[in-house]
Write a protein that holds these residues in place. Structure first.
Motif, mmCIF file in Angstrom:
data_model
loop_
_atom_site.group_PDB
_atom_site.id
_atom_site.type_symbol
_atom_site.label_atom_id
_atom_site.label_comp_id
_atom_site.label_asym_id
_atom_site.label_seq_id
_atom_site.Cartn_x
_atom_site.Cartn_y
_atom_site.Cartn_z
ATOM 1 N N SER A 264 -4.119 0.172 -26.111
ATOM 2 C CA SER A 264 -4.647 -0.417 -27.343
ATOM 3 C C SER A 264 -6.150 -0.214 -27.481
ATOM 4 N N SER A 286 3.070 5.189 -24.408
ATOM 5 C CA SER A 286 2.577 3.821 -24.253
ATOM 6 C C SER A 286 3.621 2.990 -23.520
ATOM 7 N N LEU A 297 1.821 -2.493 -26.873
ATOM 8 C CA LEU A 297 2.614 -1.561 -27.678
ATOM 9 C C LEU A 297 2.372 -1.686 -29.188
ATOM 10 N N GLN A 301 1.238 1.642 -31.163
ATOM 11 C CA GLN A 301 2.156 2.264 -32.109
ATOM 12 C C GLN A 301 1.589 2.254 -33.530
ATOM 13 N N GLU A 302 0.854 1.207 -33.870
ATOM 14 C CA GLU A 302 0.199 1.164 -35.179
ATOM 15 C C GLU A 302 -0.825 2.297 -35.297
ATOM 16 N N SER A 304 -0.838 5.139 -33.612
ATOM 17 C CA SER A 304 -0.108 6.412 -33.660
ATOM 18 C C SER A 304 0.354 6.717 -35.087
ATOM 19 N N ARG A 305 0.860 5.692 -35.764
ATOM 20 C CA ARG A 305 1.308 5.900 -37.146
ATOM 21 C C ARG A 305 0.139 6.278 -38.053
ATOM 22 N N SER A 311 4.874 8.694 -31.165
ATOM 23 C CA SER A 311 4.647 7.632 -30.184
ATOM 24 C C SER A 311 5.927 7.415 -29.391
ATOM 25 N N ALA A 313 7.455 5.200 -26.355
ATOM 26 C CA ALA A 313 7.118 3.970 -25.638
ATOM 27 C C ALA A 313 8.274 3.507 -24.773
#
Length: 627
Positions: A264, A286, A297, A301-302, A304-305, A311, A313
């Motif tokens: 993060s 991740s 996570l 993931q946010e 990555s988007r 992503s 995980a």
């Protein structure tokens, strides 16, 4: 990326030596599952396990020069090998492969002991000169790649991991028991010693020469600050951005796919974002937990988007965490109770299903001022500037007599001390060595843990305190904790981990930036965050460091895991070294919520698991590669 091991002595039977060195290499086979190679003569045996990354067909080791006099084994990557190769070709050298390994052979022919200082990369290597019966080797300037040695009674053992020594019949395995107190306080031994007697770490930026049973160790590079006050913060941000872009490009050189670890924080996000510029579909990896308050996570993931990269995980539950910790203590060689190594292990395990190489963000905090204690050091620096030393000493003496709840007591006490005395990592687990010693059965007459760090502080006593802390962290915490677990957890899964912040060019920038652009009273990594802010979403650039948080604090209060630990705390290893009644009190107080003892509990528990593996069972646990 590979694993190396071997030995040298005045003479031996070559056939027997070949069997021994193969056994040594087999114990670290997971470091290089793609191939193996050996060189043996009547004095030396060299073993190599290969993870093929560059020149997949032509880079086999051991590798020889043209006349066969020099033979090399090598672990790591040389990022400037193409430039060095061109220079060596101009000097008349002929290359037979496209690998970076061959640059070491011709570089040693051309430059001798000046070779390591010319290398940009992560490495340990050993070169055997058959004519002069001389062995030469070196470790990269940061110590990214590990190197251990044992030099007793004419037998010289070396390797990427200590466990390879177990296969040599001449290795006398003994616990370095006198260092147990330091391990319990600090999590590691902050110098060249290890938890095995007579086994030593070759420090980063050092080289060695072995001949006729004698070994000499020399430093070939010294990290020295050369601050440039002429540039503005914005100029430094631009320099960081440009230099980092070039470093990431160099760290992507490979003949296989390269992915990225993503947490993060700003460091790994900066890496992923930079890689994605040239490789839009780079895979990011991740790890997290079902317990969302501990999981990174959602943030990863946010991000990555937002930047449009895949992503991938995985989550770790408590059963997996406890089951893996036993295997992990074997991979680590020495006991290490940093819970972050467990999610890192699972992160690497998952990434290896997709790629052979990943880039990660290690080293940014140490180089660019990323830890909160650097901010605290700025406060102490200001206090020392404003208040004369005699007054600070007097205030500290008075403050020690004040009640514990008195506001400012600890600042006044610590403000009366020298930087090495208030270095927080020295008492990482136990704030007071006297408390630690209550748990030990023996009196080891160990000095206070901070005294182990005094020699480091003495070398940079002329620098301001935040900068002193950074320099000491680079030579201790980063080397013996951060980089060690990164190497072991990635290589346990046959995955090469590269760290573009720990690059010669990035280091040169970091050593030039004024302290005020590294850490302030409230902000860390000021210049680096500024550079990141121009590249990343603002929420990421200003996000506080989490550092692989784990729910272990909560899990240790659950009956299942409490009982697991309790069984070890009442077992024969605990009885041998510790006062078990005190251990149980520590554990029960934590379970009942009377105290938060997770770090202390995990330090004892990890040591017990490690000791069982290496001194009671003396064998790899189930689940280790090759078992």
């Amino acid at each position: 990326m590979c694993g190396i091991t071997g030995f040298a002595e005045r003479s031996h039977d070559a056939e027997t030596a070949r069997k021994i060195v193969k056994g040594m290499a087999d114990l670290i086979a997971y470091r290089g599952p793609d191939g193996e190679g050996y060189y043996v003569d009547d004095q030396v045996a060299l073993g190599h396990r290969r993870l093929s990354i560059i020149d997949l067909e032509g880079g086999k080791q051991p590798m020889f020069n043209e006349d066969g006099n020099l033979v090399v084994i090598f672990n790591g990557e040389i990022y400037n090998f193409q430039d060095l190769r061109a220079e060596l070709v101009s000097a008349g050298h002929t290359f037979a492969t496209k690998s970076d390994t061959e640059v070491l052979l011709h570089g040693y022919e051309q430059w001798g002991k000046e070779l390591p200082a010319r290398l940009r990369g992560m490495f340990t290597f050993v070169i055997w000169d058959r004519a002069s019966h001389t062995m030469f080797g070196a470790r990269d300037i940061f110590g990214i790649k590990p190197f251990y040695y044992y030099n007793v009674d004419g037998l010289f053992l070396f390797g990427s991991e200590i466990k390879s020594f177990l296969a040599h019949p001449g290795f006398k395995k003994e616990l370095n028991e006198e260092r147990l107190p330091e391990y319990l306080s600090i999590e590691y031994i902050p110098n060249e010693e290890t938890m095995f007697r007579n086994v030593f770490k070759l420090p980063g930026a050092h080289m060695f020469t072995w001949k006729d049973g004698r070994m000499t160790v020399e430093r070939y590079y010294d990290i020295q600050y050369h601050v440039d006050e002429s540039k503005s913060l914005q100029e430094w941000e631009k320099i960081i951005t440009d230099t980092f872009s070039e470093s990431v490009a160099a760290h992507q050189i490979a003949d296989v796919e390269v992915g990225c670890f993503l947490s993060s924080g700003v460091d790994s996000s900066f890496v992923v974002n930079e890689v994605a510029k040239g490789t839009p579909h780079v895979k990011s990896f991740s790890v997290g937990y079902a317990e969302e308050k501990y999981s990174e996570l959602p943030y990863a993931q946010e991000f990555s988007r937002e930047i449009g990269v895949p992503s991938i995980a995985n989550q770790v539950d408590a059963d997996q965490f406890f089951e893996a910790n036993r295997v992990i203590q074997w991979y680590l060689d020495e006991p290490m109770p940093n819970p972050a190594e467990v999610p890192l292990y699972f992160l690497a395990q998952n990434a290896r299903k997709y790629v052979k190489v990943v880039l990660s963000g290690e080293g940014a905090d140490e180089l660019f001022g990323g830890y909160p204690m650097y901010c605290q050091a700025v406060h102490f620096m200001d206090y020392e500037r404003k208040v004369p030393k005699p007054l600070r000493k007097c205030a500290g003496k008075i403050a020690r007599k004040l009640p514990e709840g008195f506001k400012g007591k600890h600042f006044l006490v610590r403000g009366s001390q020298e930087p090495w005395q208030r270095y927080l990592r020295a008492n990482y687990v136990f704030a007071d060595p006297a408390e630690r010693d209550r748990y030990l059965k023996k009196d080891y007459h160990s000095p206070r843990p901070e005294t182990f760090f005094k020699p480091y502080f003495d070398k940079v006593s002329g620098l301001d305190e935040p900068t002193q802390l950074q320099w000491v962290d680079m030579h201790t915490w980063m080397l013996y904790d951060i980089l060690l677990k990164a190497d072991r957890m990635s290589m346990a899964n046959s995955l090469e981990l590269r760290v573009p912040f720990l690059d010669r060019e990035m280091l040169d920038v970091a050593l030039s930036i004024p302290q005020r652009y590294r850490s302030g009273k409230e902000e860390t990594k000021i210049a680096l965050r500024g550079a990141a802010l121009k590249q990343l979403p603002e929420s990421v650039a200003h996000r506080k460091k989490l550092g692989f948080p784990v729910p272990l604090n909560d899990w240790l209060r659950e009956d299942k895991y409490y009982n697991m630990v309790r069984e070890k705390f009442t077992g024969p290893v605990a009885e041998q070294f510790f006062n078990t009644g005190e251990l149980l009190r520590l554990l029960d107080d934590h379970k009942a919520g009377r105290a938060k003892n997770m770090t202390k509990i995990w330090s004892f528990y990890s040591f017990i698991l490690w000791y069982e593996l290496y001194f009671v069972n003396s064998a790899p646990p189930a689940g280790v590669y090759g078992k």
